[in-house]
Design a protein around this motif. Structure first.
Motif, PDB file in Angstrom:
ATOM      1  N   UNK A   1       4.515  40.640  32.013  1.00  0.00           N
ATOM      2  CA  UNK A   1       5.562  40.709  30.997  1.00  0.00           C
ATOM      3  C   UNK A   1       6.477  39.598  30.731  1.00  0.00           C
ATOM      4  N   UNK A   2       6.843  39.149  31.920  1.00  0.00           N
ATOM      5  CA  UNK A   2       7.978  38.158  31.974  1.00  0.00           C
ATOM      6  C   UNK A   2       7.538  36.917  31.058  1.00  0.00           C
ATOM      7  N   UNK A   3       6.143  36.727  31.094  1.00  0.00           N
ATOM      8  CA  UNK A   3       5.824  35.598  30.062  1.00  0.00           C
ATOM      9  C   UNK A   3       5.680  35.797  28.608  1.00  0.00           C
ATOM     10  N   UNK A   4       5.710  37.211  28.343  1.00  0.00           N
ATOM     11  CA  UNK A   4       5.438  37.518  27.166  1.00  0.00           C
ATOM     12  C   UNK A   4       6.462  36.923  25.764  1.00  0.00           C
TER      13      UNK A   4
ATOM     14  N   UNK B   1      23.444  43.827  24.133  1.00  0.00           N
ATOM     15  CA  UNK B   1      22.149  44.423  23.829  1.00  0.00           C
ATOM     16  C   UNK B   1      21.087  43.847  24.178  1.00  0.00           C
ATOM     17  N   UNK B   2      21.112  43.226  25.458  1.00  0.00           N
ATOM     18  CA  UNK B   2      20.063  42.671  26.110  1.00  0.00           C
ATOM     19  C   UNK B   2      19.252  43.955  26.833  1.00  0.00           C
ATOM     20  N   UNK B   3      18.061  44.303  26.495  1.00  0.00           N
ATOM     21  CA  UNK B   3      17.507  45.477  26.994  1.00  0.00           C
ATOM     22  C   UNK B   3      16.787  45.216  28.488  1.00  0.00           C
ATOM     23  N   UNK B   4      15.957  43.964  28.655  1.00  0.00           N
ATOM     24  CA  UNK B   4      15.375  43.930  29.796  1.00  0.00           C
ATOM     25  C   UNK B   4      15.674  42.650  30.688  1.00  0.00           C
ATOM     26  N   UNK B   5      15.427  42.999  31.983  1.00  0.00           N
ATOM     27  CA  UNK B   5      15.491  41.617  33.029  1.00  0.00           C
ATOM     28  C   UNK B   5      14.349  41.537  33.714  1.00  0.00           C
TER      29      UNK B   5
ATOM     30  N   UNK C   1       8.066  44.226  37.559  1.00  0.00           N
ATOM     31  CA  UNK C   1       8.970  43.026  37.403  1.00  0.00           C
ATOM     32  C   UNK C   1       9.736  43.342  36.484  1.00  0.00           C
ATOM     33  N   UNK C   2       9.829  44.566  35.738  1.00  0.00           N
ATOM     34  CA  UNK C   2      10.763  44.760  34.576  1.00  0.00           C
ATOM     35  C   UNK C   2      11.712  45.769  34.663  1.00  0.00           C
ATOM     36  N   UNK C   3      12.925  45.535  34.470  1.00  0.00           N
ATOM     37  CA  UNK C   3      14.108  46.631  34.724  1.00  0.00           C
ATOM     38  C   UNK C   3      15.054  46.408  33.543  1.00  0.00           C
ATOM     39  N   UNK C   4      15.837  47.284  33.388  1.00  0.00           N
ATOM     40  CA  UNK C   4      16.857  47.348  32.467  1.00  0.00           C
ATOM     41  C   UNK C   4      18.126  47.038  33.155  1.00  0.00           C
ATOM     42  N   UNK C   5      19.124  46.297  32.444  1.00  0.00           N
ATOM     43  CA  UNK C   5      20.410  45.937  33.197  1.00  0.00           C
ATOM     44  C   UNK C   5      21.021  47.182  33.882  1.00  0.00           C
ATOM     45  N   UNK C   6      21.220  48.323  33.207  1.00  0.00           N
ATOM     46  CA  UNK C   6      21.480  49.561  33.837  1.00  0.00           C
ATOM     47  C   UNK C   6      20.804  49.896  35.107  1.00  0.00           C
ATOM     48  N   UNK C   7      19.549  49.978  35.066  1.00  0.00           N
ATOM     49  CA  UNK C   7      18.735  50.372  36.387  1.00  0.00           C
ATOM     50  C   UNK C   7      19.248  49.313  37.431  1.00  0.00           C
TER      51      UNK C   7
ATOM     52  N   UNK D   1      14.337  36.050  34.805  1.00  0.00           N
ATOM     53  CA  UNK D   1      14.371  35.692  33.356  1.00  0.00           C
ATOM     54  C   UNK D   1      14.907  36.744  32.418  1.00  0.00           C
ATOM     55  N   UNK D   2      15.748  36.423  31.507  1.00  0.00           N
ATOM     56  CA  UNK D   2      16.223  37.352  30.588  1.00  0.00           C
ATOM     57  C   UNK D   2      16.017  36.715  29.172  1.00  0.00           C
ATOM     58  N   UNK D   3      15.123  37.692  28.389  1.00  0.00           N
ATOM     59  CA  UNK D   3      14.852  37.340  27.096  1.00  0.00           C
ATOM     60  C   UNK D   3      15.584  38.080  26.001  1.00  0.00           C
ATOM     61  N   UNK D   4      15.716  37.781  24.766  1.00  0.00           N
ATOM     62  CA  UNK D   4      16.080  38.318  23.661  1.00  0.00           C
ATOM     63  C   UNK D   4      17.652  38.173  23.591  1.00  0.00           C
ATOM     64  N   UNK D   5      18.186  36.992  24.115  1.00  0.00           N
ATOM     65  CA  UNK D   5      19.914  36.823  24.063  1.00  0.00           C
ATOM     66  C   UNK D   5      20.150  36.248  22.363  1.00  0.00           C
ATOM     67  N   UNK D   6      20.894  36.931  21.892  1.00  0.00           N
ATOM     68  CA  UNK D   6      21.248  36.563  20.515  1.00  0.00           C
ATOM     69  C   UNK D   6      21.971  35.206  20.612  1.00  0.00           C
ATOM     70  N   UNK D   7      21.962  34.482  19.456  1.00  0.00           N
ATOM     71  CA  UNK D   7      22.571  33.158  19.355  1.00  0.00           C
ATOM     72  C   UNK D   7      23.935  33.297  19.479  1.00  0.00           C
ATOM     73  N   UNK D   8      24.438  34.471  18.773  1.00  0.00           N
ATOM     74  CA  UNK D   8      25.915  34.690  18.745  1.00  0.00           C
ATOM     75  C   UNK D   8      26.363  34.934  20.086  1.00  0.00           C
TER      76      UNK D   8
END
Length: 480
Positions: free
Chosen positions: A78-81, A249-253, A13-19, A262-269
Protein backbone atom coordinates in the motif's frame (compact mmCIF):
# COMPACT_ATOMS: atom_id res chain seq x y z
CA UNK A 1 16.00 -9.14 15.48
CA UNK A 2 16.13 -8.84 19.26
CA UNK A 3 13.76 -11.58 20.46
CA UNK A 4 13.02 -9.67 23.67
CA UNK A 5 11.15 -6.94 21.84
CA UNK A 6 7.36 -6.66 21.99
CA UNK A 7 5.35 -5.64 18.92
CA UNK A 8 2.31 -3.69 17.87
CA UNK A 9 1.07 -5.08 14.57
CA UNK A 10 0.30 -2.39 11.98
CA UNK A 11 -1.86 -4.32 9.50
CA UNK A 12 -0.40 -3.89 6.01
CA UNK A 13 1.95 -1.21 7.33
CA UNK A 14 -0.96 1.27 7.19
CA UNK A 15 -2.18 3.25 10.17
CA UNK A 16 -4.03 6.49 10.80
CA UNK A 17 -2.44 9.42 12.68
CA UNK A 18 -5.00 8.85 15.45
CA UNK A 19 -4.13 5.15 15.81
CA UNK A 20 -0.40 5.82 15.80
CA UNK A 21 -0.83 8.57 18.41
CA UNK A 22 -2.83 6.10 20.50
CA UNK A 23 0.03 3.57 20.32
CA UNK A 24 2.54 6.26 21.29
CA UNK A 25 0.43 7.09 24.35
CA UNK A 26 0.65 3.44 25.42
CA UNK A 27 4.42 3.34 24.94
CA UNK A 28 4.87 6.55 26.93
CA UNK A 29 2.79 5.04 29.73
CA UNK A 30 5.35 2.24 29.82
CA UNK A 31 8.11 4.82 30.34
CA UNK A 32 9.54 4.55 26.83
CA UNK A 33 11.08 7.42 24.85
CA UNK A 34 11.52 5.76 21.46
CA UNK A 35 10.26 2.96 19.23
CA UNK A 36 11.73 0.81 16.45
CA UNK A 37 10.14 0.01 13.08
CA UNK A 38 10.26 -3.67 12.04
CA UNK A 39 10.91 -5.27 8.66
CA UNK A 40 7.30 -6.49 8.58
CA UNK A 41 6.00 -2.93 8.92
CA UNK A 42 5.27 -3.18 12.64
CA UNK A 43 6.33 -1.31 15.80
CA UNK A 44 8.92 -2.93 18.08
CA UNK A 45 9.93 -1.95 21.60
CA UNK A 46 11.29 -3.35 24.87
CA UNK A 47 8.74 -3.76 27.65
CA UNK A 48 10.06 -4.30 31.14
CA UNK A 49 8.33 -4.34 34.50
CA UNK A 50 4.91 -3.72 33.02
CA UNK A 51 2.20 -6.07 31.82
CA UNK A 52 1.06 -5.61 28.22
CA UNK A 53 -2.57 -6.17 29.24
CA UNK A 54 -2.41 -3.10 31.46
CA UNK A 55 -1.19 -1.01 28.52
CA UNK A 56 -3.82 -2.37 26.17
CA UNK A 57 -6.53 -0.97 28.47
CA UNK A 58 -5.20 2.53 27.71
CA UNK A 59 -5.84 2.11 23.97
CA UNK A 60 -8.96 3.58 22.40
CA UNK A 61 -8.46 1.37 19.31
CA UNK A 62 -8.25 -2.04 21.03
CA UNK A 63 -4.58 -2.35 20.09
CA UNK A 64 -2.93 -5.72 20.75
CA UNK A 65 0.62 -5.90 22.11
CA UNK A 66 2.33 -9.12 20.96
CA UNK A 67 5.09 -10.31 23.34
CA UNK A 68 6.51 -12.98 20.98
CA UNK A 69 6.37 -14.21 17.38
CA UNK A 70 3.24 -16.31 17.77
CA UNK A 71 1.36 -13.84 15.52
CA UNK A 72 2.62 -12.16 12.37
CA UNK A 73 1.98 -8.77 10.81
CA UNK A 74 0.48 -8.64 7.32
CA UNK A 75 2.84 -6.93 4.88
CA UNK A 76 1.46 -4.91 1.96
CA UNK A 77 2.73 -2.55 -0.72
CA UNK A 78 0.00 0.00 0.00
CA UNK A 79 2.88 2.34 0.83
CA UNK A 80 3.97 2.29 -2.85
CA UNK A 81 0.54 2.94 -4.36
CA UNK A 82 0.21 6.27 -6.19
CA UNK A 83 3.86 7.25 -5.66
CA UNK A 84 5.79 4.51 -7.54
CA UNK A 85 4.98 2.56 -10.69
CA UNK A 86 1.98 0.32 -10.08
CA UNK A 87 -0.34 -2.25 -11.65
CA UNK A 88 -3.07 -0.27 -13.40
CA UNK A 89 -6.04 -1.55 -11.37
CA UNK A 90 -4.42 -1.78 -7.93
CA UNK A 91 -5.37 1.37 -6.02
CA UNK A 92 -4.75 2.22 -2.38
CA UNK A 93 -8.41 1.60 -1.62
CA UNK A 94 -8.11 -2.01 -2.86
CA UNK A 95 -5.44 -2.78 -0.26
CA UNK A 96 -7.55 -1.20 2.48
CA UNK A 97 -10.65 -3.24 1.59
CA UNK A 98 -8.63 -6.47 1.60
CA UNK A 99 -6.85 -5.64 4.87
CA UNK A 100 -10.15 -4.78 6.51
CA UNK A 101 -11.28 -8.36 5.89
CA UNK A 102 -8.60 -9.74 8.21
CA UNK A 103 -10.39 -9.82 11.54
CA UNK A 104 -7.94 -12.24 13.17
CA UNK A 105 -4.23 -12.21 14.04
CA UNK A 106 -2.42 -14.45 11.53
CA UNK A 107 0.16 -16.99 12.64
CA UNK A 108 1.49 -17.26 9.10
CA UNK A 109 3.35 -14.45 7.35
CA UNK A 110 1.12 -12.89 4.68
CA UNK A 111 2.34 -10.55 1.92
CA UNK A 112 -0.05 -8.65 -0.39
CA UNK A 113 2.00 -6.87 -3.02
CA UNK A 114 2.24 -5.23 -6.41
CA UNK A 115 4.92 -6.89 -8.61
CA UNK A 116 5.79 -3.58 -10.26
CA UNK A 117 7.20 -2.01 -7.09
CA UNK A 118 10.49 -2.77 -5.33
CA UNK A 119 10.09 -1.11 -1.92
CA UNK A 120 8.15 -3.97 -0.28
CA UNK A 121 9.37 -7.60 -0.51
CA UNK A 122 7.19 -9.91 -2.58
CA UNK A 123 8.28 -13.39 -1.47
CA UNK A 124 9.21 -12.98 2.21
CA UNK A 125 5.92 -14.44 3.49
CA UNK A 126 4.43 -17.90 3.83
CA UNK A 127 1.40 -16.77 1.81
CA UNK A 128 2.35 -14.30 -0.94
CA UNK A 129 -0.49 -12.71 -2.93
CA UNK A 130 0.89 -10.89 -6.00
CA UNK A 131 -1.28 -8.75 -8.27
CA UNK A 132 -1.86 -10.14 -11.77
CA UNK A 133 -2.66 -8.31 -15.01
CA UNK A 134 -6.35 -9.23 -14.51
CA UNK A 135 -8.31 -6.78 -12.41
CA UNK A 136 -8.92 -8.03 -8.86
CA UNK A 137 -7.02 -11.30 -9.38
CA UNK A 138 -3.77 -12.37 -7.74
CA UNK A 139 -1.06 -14.94 -8.19
CA UNK A 140 -0.64 -16.97 -5.01
CA UNK A 141 2.89 -18.07 -4.08
CA UNK A 142 3.04 -20.38 -1.06
CA UNK A 143 5.87 -21.58 1.16
CA UNK A 144 4.51 -23.05 4.38
CA UNK A 145 6.95 -23.26 7.33
CA UNK A 146 7.63 -26.99 6.86
CA UNK A 147 7.98 -26.85 3.04
CA UNK A 148 11.49 -26.84 1.57
CA UNK A 149 10.51 -24.78 -1.49
CA UNK A 150 7.73 -22.50 -2.61
CA UNK A 151 5.00 -23.33 -5.10
CA UNK A 152 2.31 -21.45 -7.01
CA UNK A 153 -1.39 -22.07 -6.51
CA UNK A 154 -2.71 -23.41 -9.85
CA UNK A 155 -5.31 -20.64 -10.31
CA UNK A 156 -5.55 -16.90 -9.75
CA UNK A 157 -7.22 -15.82 -6.50
CA UNK A 158 -9.99 -13.20 -6.33
CA UNK A 159 -9.35 -10.10 -4.18
CA UNK A 160 -12.32 -10.67 -1.90
CA UNK A 161 -11.38 -14.32 -1.31
CA UNK A 162 -7.88 -13.56 0.00
CA UNK A 163 -8.78 -13.32 3.70
CA UNK A 164 -11.01 -16.43 3.58
CA UNK A 165 -8.29 -18.48 1.87
CA UNK A 166 -5.62 -17.29 4.31
CA UNK A 167 -7.83 -18.10 7.31
CA UNK A 168 -8.62 -21.59 5.98
CA UNK A 169 -4.91 -22.30 5.51
CA UNK A 170 -4.20 -21.19 9.10
CA UNK A 171 -6.31 -24.12 10.34
CA UNK A 172 -4.82 -26.87 8.16
CA UNK A 173 -1.33 -25.81 7.07
CA UNK A 174 0.64 -28.08 9.42
CA UNK A 175 -0.85 -31.18 7.80
CA UNK A 176 -0.57 -30.15 4.13
CA UNK A 177 2.28 -31.74 2.19
CA UNK A 178 2.19 -29.83 -1.10
CA UNK A 179 0.29 -27.29 -3.17
CA UNK A 180 -1.79 -29.92 -4.98
CA UNK A 181 -3.14 -31.23 -1.68
CA UNK A 182 -3.77 -27.67 -0.50
CA UNK A 183 -5.71 -26.80 -3.66
CA UNK A 184 -7.81 -29.96 -3.34
CA UNK A 185 -8.74 -29.22 0.29
CA UNK A 186 -9.56 -25.55 -0.30
CA UNK A 187 -11.53 -26.31 -3.44
CA UNK A 188 -13.77 -28.66 -1.45
CA UNK A 189 -14.22 -26.45 1.60
CA UNK A 190 -14.48 -22.93 0.11
CA UNK A 191 -16.71 -21.36 -2.51
CA UNK A 192 -14.18 -19.07 -4.22
CA UNK A 193 -14.20 -17.05 -7.44
CA UNK A 194 -10.97 -18.35 -9.00
CA UNK A 195 -9.69 -17.54 -12.47
CA UNK A 196 -7.66 -19.70 -14.85
CA UNK A 197 -3.99 -18.72 -14.89
CA UNK A 198 -3.28 -17.90 -18.54
CA UNK A 199 0.42 -17.06 -18.08
CA UNK A 200 3.13 -17.47 -15.46
CA UNK A 201 4.01 -14.57 -13.21
CA UNK A 202 6.66 -12.27 -14.67
CA UNK A 203 8.09 -9.64 -12.34
CA UNK A 204 9.71 -6.74 -14.18
CA UNK A 205 13.13 -5.73 -12.92
CA UNK A 206 13.12 -2.25 -11.39
CA UNK A 207 15.85 -0.43 -9.50
CA UNK A 208 15.39 0.27 -5.83
CA UNK A 209 13.65 3.66 -5.36
CA UNK A 210 14.78 6.66 -3.35
CA UNK A 211 12.11 6.81 -0.65
CA UNK A 212 12.89 9.92 1.40
CA UNK A 213 12.20 13.65 1.27
CA UNK A 214 9.32 15.78 -0.01
CA UNK A 215 8.15 14.60 -3.42
CA UNK A 216 5.36 15.70 -5.74
CA UNK A 217 2.27 13.47 -5.94
CA UNK A 218 -0.22 14.54 -8.59
CA UNK A 219 -0.97 18.19 -9.30
CA UNK A 220 -1.60 19.57 -5.82
CA UNK A 221 -0.18 17.06 -3.34
CA UNK A 222 3.12 15.75 -2.00
CA UNK A 223 4.39 12.67 -0.23
CA UNK A 224 7.05 12.70 2.46
CA UNK A 225 9.48 9.93 3.37
CA UNK A 226 11.41 10.04 6.67
CA UNK A 227 14.34 7.83 7.64
CA UNK A 228 16.38 7.55 10.87
CA UNK A 229 19.93 6.19 10.71
CA UNK A 230 19.64 4.18 13.92
CA UNK A 231 15.93 3.22 13.60
CA UNK A 232 15.20 4.80 16.98
CA UNK A 233 12.15 7.00 16.45
CA UNK A 234 11.58 9.61 19.13
CA UNK A 235 8.06 9.32 20.58
CA UNK A 236 7.73 13.07 21.22
CA UNK A 237 8.50 13.80 17.58
CA UNK A 238 6.11 11.12 16.33
CA UNK A 239 3.31 12.41 18.56
CA UNK A 240 3.73 15.97 17.26
CA UNK A 241 3.94 14.69 13.69
CA UNK A 242 0.66 12.81 14.17
CA UNK A 243 -0.82 16.09 15.39
CA UNK A 244 0.31 17.82 12.19
CA UNK A 245 -1.32 15.05 10.10
CA UNK A 246 -4.59 15.31 12.02
CA UNK A 247 -4.66 19.10 11.67
CA UNK A 248 -3.97 18.91 7.93
CA UNK A 249 -6.39 16.11 6.99
CA UNK A 250 -3.69 13.53 6.26
CA UNK A 251 -5.48 10.20 6.57
CA UNK A 252 -2.74 7.55 6.57
CA UNK A 253 0.83 6.98 7.73
CA UNK A 254 2.73 4.05 6.20
CA UNK A 255 5.65 2.13 7.69
CA UNK A 256 8.09 0.62 5.18
CA UNK A 257 10.13 -2.60 5.58
CA UNK A 258 13.25 -0.41 5.43
CA UNK A 259 12.67 1.04 8.93
CA UNK A 260 11.26 4.33 7.63
CA UNK A 261 7.82 5.82 7.10
CA UNK A 262 5.98 7.53 4.28
CA UNK A 263 3.06 9.97 4.41
CA UNK A 264 1.01 10.52 1.26
CA UNK A 265 -1.57 13.13 0.33
CA UNK A 266 0.03 16.24 1.88
CA UNK A 267 -1.65 19.31 0.36
CA UNK A 268 0.50 21.95 -1.28
CA UNK A 269 -0.91 24.53 1.14
CA UNK A 270 0.35 22.41 4.09
CA UNK A 271 3.89 22.05 2.77
CA UNK A 272 5.38 25.28 4.23
CA UNK A 273 4.09 24.43 7.71
CA UNK A 274 5.48 20.89 7.46
CA UNK A 275 8.90 22.07 6.27
CA UNK A 276 9.01 24.59 9.12
CA UNK A 277 8.09 21.84 11.62
CA UNK A 278 10.79 19.48 10.31
CA UNK A 279 13.36 22.27 10.28
CA UNK A 280 12.63 23.23 13.88
CA UNK A 281 13.11 19.58 14.87
CA UNK A 282 16.39 19.42 12.95
CA UNK A 283 15.13 16.57 10.76
CA UNK A 284 17.34 15.72 7.77
CA UNK A 285 15.20 14.64 4.82
CA UNK A 286 17.91 14.05 2.22
CA UNK A 287 20.11 11.17 3.35
CA UNK A 288 22.42 9.56 0.79
CA UNK A 289 21.10 6.36 -0.73
CA UNK A 290 24.49 4.88 0.23
CA UNK A 291 23.09 4.51 3.74
CA UNK A 292 19.34 4.26 3.04
CA UNK A 293 19.45 1.04 1.01
CA UNK A 294 20.38 -1.15 3.99
CA UNK A 295 18.35 -3.69 5.95
CA UNK A 296 19.64 -4.43 9.46
CA UNK A 297 18.45 -6.52 12.42
CA UNK A 298 16.47 -4.34 14.84
CA UNK A 299 18.33 -2.97 17.88
CA UNK A 300 21.65 -4.57 16.88
CA UNK A 301 24.51 -2.18 17.67
CA UNK A 302 27.16 -4.41 16.11
CA UNK A 303 25.27 -4.59 12.80
CA UNK A 304 24.75 -0.81 12.84
CA UNK A 305 28.50 -0.23 13.41
CA UNK A 306 29.36 -2.61 10.57
CA UNK A 307 26.98 -0.74 8.28
CA UNK A 308 28.57 2.61 9.22
CA UNK A 309 32.04 1.19 8.51
CA UNK A 310 30.99 -0.09 5.08
CA UNK A 311 29.06 3.06 4.10
CA UNK A 312 32.06 5.21 5.08
CA UNK A 313 34.29 3.05 2.87
CA UNK A 314 31.87 3.45 -0.06
CA UNK A 315 31.76 7.20 0.47
CA UNK A 316 35.54 7.59 0.72
CA UNK A 317 36.00 5.63 -2.50
CA UNK A 318 33.20 7.52 -4.27
CA UNK A 319 31.35 4.27 -5.05
CA UNK A 320 27.79 4.33 -6.40
CA UNK A 321 25.31 1.77 -5.11
CA UNK A 322 22.23 3.24 -6.79
CA UNK A 323 19.61 0.52 -7.23
CA UNK A 324 21.47 -1.99 -5.03
CA UNK A 325 20.35 -2.95 -1.54
CA UNK A 326 22.37 -4.54 1.26
CA UNK A 327 21.36 -6.64 4.24
CA UNK A 328 23.27 -7.72 7.34
CA UNK A 329 22.21 -11.01 8.89
CA UNK A 330 23.11 -12.92 12.05
CA UNK A 331 21.31 -16.03 10.77
CA UNK A 332 23.56 -17.99 8.35
CA UNK A 333 21.44 -20.14 6.07
CA UNK A 334 18.33 -18.00 6.47
CA UNK A 335 16.53 -17.79 3.16
CA UNK A 336 13.98 -15.01 3.52
CA UNK A 337 16.13 -11.96 2.82
CA UNK A 338 15.01 -9.25 0.42
CA UNK A 339 18.21 -7.26 -0.15
CA UNK A 340 20.26 -7.61 -3.35
CA UNK A 341 23.40 -8.41 -1.37
CA UNK A 342 23.54 -10.19 2.00
CA UNK A 343 26.41 -10.06 4.48
CA UNK A 344 26.05 -13.04 6.84
CA UNK A 345 27.88 -13.10 10.14
CA UNK A 346 29.03 -16.67 10.75
CA UNK A 347 28.04 -18.43 13.95
CA UNK A 348 30.97 -18.59 16.34
CA UNK A 349 32.10 -22.21 16.89
CA UNK A 350 31.24 -23.45 20.38
CA UNK A 351 34.83 -24.49 20.96
CA UNK A 352 36.02 -20.85 20.94
CA UNK A 353 33.02 -19.09 22.48
CA UNK A 354 34.91 -18.40 25.69
CA UNK A 355 37.67 -16.56 23.82
CA UNK A 356 37.85 -13.21 22.05
CA UNK A 357 37.30 -14.36 18.48
CA UNK A 358 37.13 -12.12 15.40
CA UNK A 359 33.91 -12.82 13.49
CA UNK A 360 33.97 -13.89 9.85
CA UNK A 361 31.38 -13.16 7.18
CA UNK A 362 29.87 -14.67 4.06
CA UNK A 363 28.82 -12.49 1.14
CA UNK A 364 25.92 -13.62 -1.04
CA UNK A 365 23.79 -11.97 -3.68
CA UNK A 366 20.69 -12.84 -5.63
CA UNK A 367 20.85 -13.86 -9.26
CA UNK A 368 21.05 -10.69 -11.38
CA UNK A 369 21.04 -8.85 -8.00
CA UNK A 370 17.26 -9.17 -8.05
CA UNK A 371 15.72 -10.55 -4.80
CA UNK A 372 12.62 -11.59 -6.75
CA UNK A 373 14.60 -14.36 -8.50
CA UNK A 374 14.83 -16.09 -5.08
CA UNK A 375 18.10 -17.68 -6.27
CA UNK A 376 21.06 -17.10 -3.93
CA UNK A 377 24.62 -17.05 -5.22
CA UNK A 378 27.66 -17.22 -2.92
CA UNK A 379 30.35 -14.62 -3.64
CA UNK A 380 32.79 -15.03 -0.73
CA UNK A 381 32.95 -17.11 2.44
CA UNK A 382 34.67 -16.78 5.82
CA UNK A 383 36.13 -13.33 5.16
CA UNK A 384 37.33 -10.83 7.75
CA UNK A 385 35.53 -7.54 8.34
CA UNK A 386 38.44 -5.59 6.83
CA UNK A 387 37.97 -7.45 3.51
CA UNK A 388 34.27 -6.62 3.18
CA UNK A 389 34.52 -3.09 1.68
CA UNK A 390 36.67 -4.27 -1.23
CA UNK A 391 34.45 -7.27 -1.91
CA UNK A 392 31.28 -5.18 -1.87
CA UNK A 393 32.84 -2.59 -4.19
CA UNK A 394 33.72 -5.39 -6.61
CA UNK A 395 30.15 -6.61 -6.39
CA UNK A 396 28.74 -3.14 -7.09
CA UNK A 397 30.87 -2.94 -10.24
CA UNK A 398 29.66 -6.39 -11.27
CA UNK A 399 26.08 -5.20 -10.76
CA UNK A 400 26.53 -2.14 -12.98
CA UNK A 401 28.31 -4.17 -15.68
CA UNK A 402 25.21 -6.36 -16.13
CA UNK A 403 22.63 -3.62 -15.51
CA UNK A 404 20.35 -3.20 -18.50
CA UNK A 405 20.93 -6.75 -19.70
CA UNK A 406 18.93 -8.33 -16.86
CA UNK A 407 15.67 -8.64 -18.80
CA UNK A 408 17.33 -10.25 -21.80
CA UNK A 409 19.31 -12.61 -19.56
CA UNK A 410 16.17 -13.64 -17.70
CA UNK A 411 14.12 -14.19 -20.85
CA UNK A 412 16.81 -16.10 -22.72
CA UNK A 413 17.57 -18.27 -19.71
CA UNK A 414 13.95 -19.40 -19.68
CA UNK A 415 14.34 -20.63 -23.24
CA UNK A 416 17.87 -22.03 -23.14
CA UNK A 417 18.04 -23.69 -19.73
CA UNK A 418 16.53 -26.95 -18.67
CA UNK A 419 15.43 -27.51 -15.10
CA UNK A 420 16.64 -30.66 -13.34
CA UNK A 421 16.22 -32.10 -9.87
CA UNK A 422 19.22 -33.03 -7.74
CA UNK A 423 19.28 -34.68 -4.34
CA UNK A 424 21.26 -32.82 -1.68
CA UNK A 425 21.34 -32.85 2.10
CA UNK A 426 20.17 -29.93 4.24
CA UNK A 427 20.92 -29.18 7.89
CA UNK A 428 17.60 -29.08 9.77
CA UNK A 429 19.00 -26.52 12.23
CA UNK A 430 20.28 -23.75 9.94
CA UNK A 431 19.25 -24.92 6.41
CA UNK A 432 22.88 -25.17 5.18
CA UNK A 433 23.16 -27.41 2.10
CA UNK A 434 25.74 -30.18 1.69
CA UNK A 435 26.23 -30.81 -2.03
CA UNK A 436 28.73 -33.51 -3.02
CA UNK A 437 29.54 -31.49 -6.15
CA UNK A 438 31.36 -29.00 -3.95
CA UNK A 439 32.14 -30.94 -0.78
CA UNK A 440 32.94 -28.84 2.30
CA UNK A 441 36.26 -27.04 2.08
CA UNK A 442 35.89 -25.68 5.62
CA UNK A 443 35.82 -29.27 6.95
CA UNK A 444 38.51 -30.45 4.45
CA UNK A 445 35.93 -32.54 2.57
CA UNK A 446 36.92 -32.67 -1.09
CA UNK A 447 34.43 -32.28 -3.95
CA UNK A 448 32.86 -35.51 -5.09
CA UNK A 449 32.50 -36.90 -1.56
CA UNK A 450 28.99 -38.31 -1.18
CA UNK A 451 27.03 -37.67 1.99
CA UNK A 452 27.21 -41.39 2.86
CA UNK A 453 31.02 -41.21 2.67
CA UNK A 454 31.22 -38.41 5.24
CA UNK A 455 32.61 -39.55 8.61
CA UNK A 456 30.16 -40.01 11.50
CA UNK A 457 31.96 -37.16 13.26
CA UNK A 458 31.04 -34.72 10.47
CA UNK A 459 29.20 -31.60 11.69
CA UNK A 460 27.54 -28.69 9.90
CA UNK A 461 30.18 -26.10 8.98
CA UNK A 462 27.84 -23.27 9.98
CA UNK A 463 26.03 -24.32 13.17
CA UNK A 464 27.94 -27.52 14.11
CA UNK A 465 24.82 -29.71 14.14
CA UNK A 466 25.69 -33.42 13.81
CA UNK A 467 25.54 -35.37 10.57
CA UNK A 468 22.33 -37.05 11.76
CA UNK A 469 20.49 -33.70 11.61
CA UNK A 470 20.86 -33.49 7.83
CA UNK A 471 17.86 -34.45 5.72
CA UNK A 472 17.77 -35.46 2.06
CA UNK A 473 15.90 -32.95 -0.09
CA UNK A 474 15.40 -32.33 -3.79
CA UNK A 475 16.89 -29.13 -5.18
CA UNK A 476 15.95 -27.66 -8.53
CA UNK A 477 18.94 -26.72 -10.70
CA UNK A 478 19.28 -25.30 -14.18
CA UNK A 479 21.47 -26.84 -16.85
CA UNK A 480 22.25 -25.48 -20.30
Amino acid sequence: MNDNLHRILIKGGVTSPGELKDSITMLEAAGLKEVFFGSRQDLLFPLQNMDEKQLEKISKFNTDIIPDRSCQNIVSSYVSADIFDMTYWLKGSTYLYILEGFTYLPKLKINITDPKQRLVPIFSGNLNFIASQHEDYWYFNIKLPHWTKSAYYPVLVYSWDINAIALAIEDIHEDVADVDELFYILNKSLDTNNKVMDKELEIPYTTFPYYEGMNRMGDDQFWLGLYWRNNRYDLDFLKEFCGFCLDNSVGKICITPWKSFIVKGIKSSSRPELERFLGQKGINVRHSQLEMNWHLPVDDKEALELKKFLVLSFDQNDISTYGLTFGISNDPGKRSHFSSVIIEKNTQPTIVKEFDFRPTYNVLHFKNFDPNTQIYQAYAQDVDKIELPGLLMELSKKYFSQLGTTDSITKSSKKEKIKAIKEVYQCASCMTIYDDTYGDLKASIVSGTTFEELPKSYVCSVCEAPKSSFEKIEQQIEIS
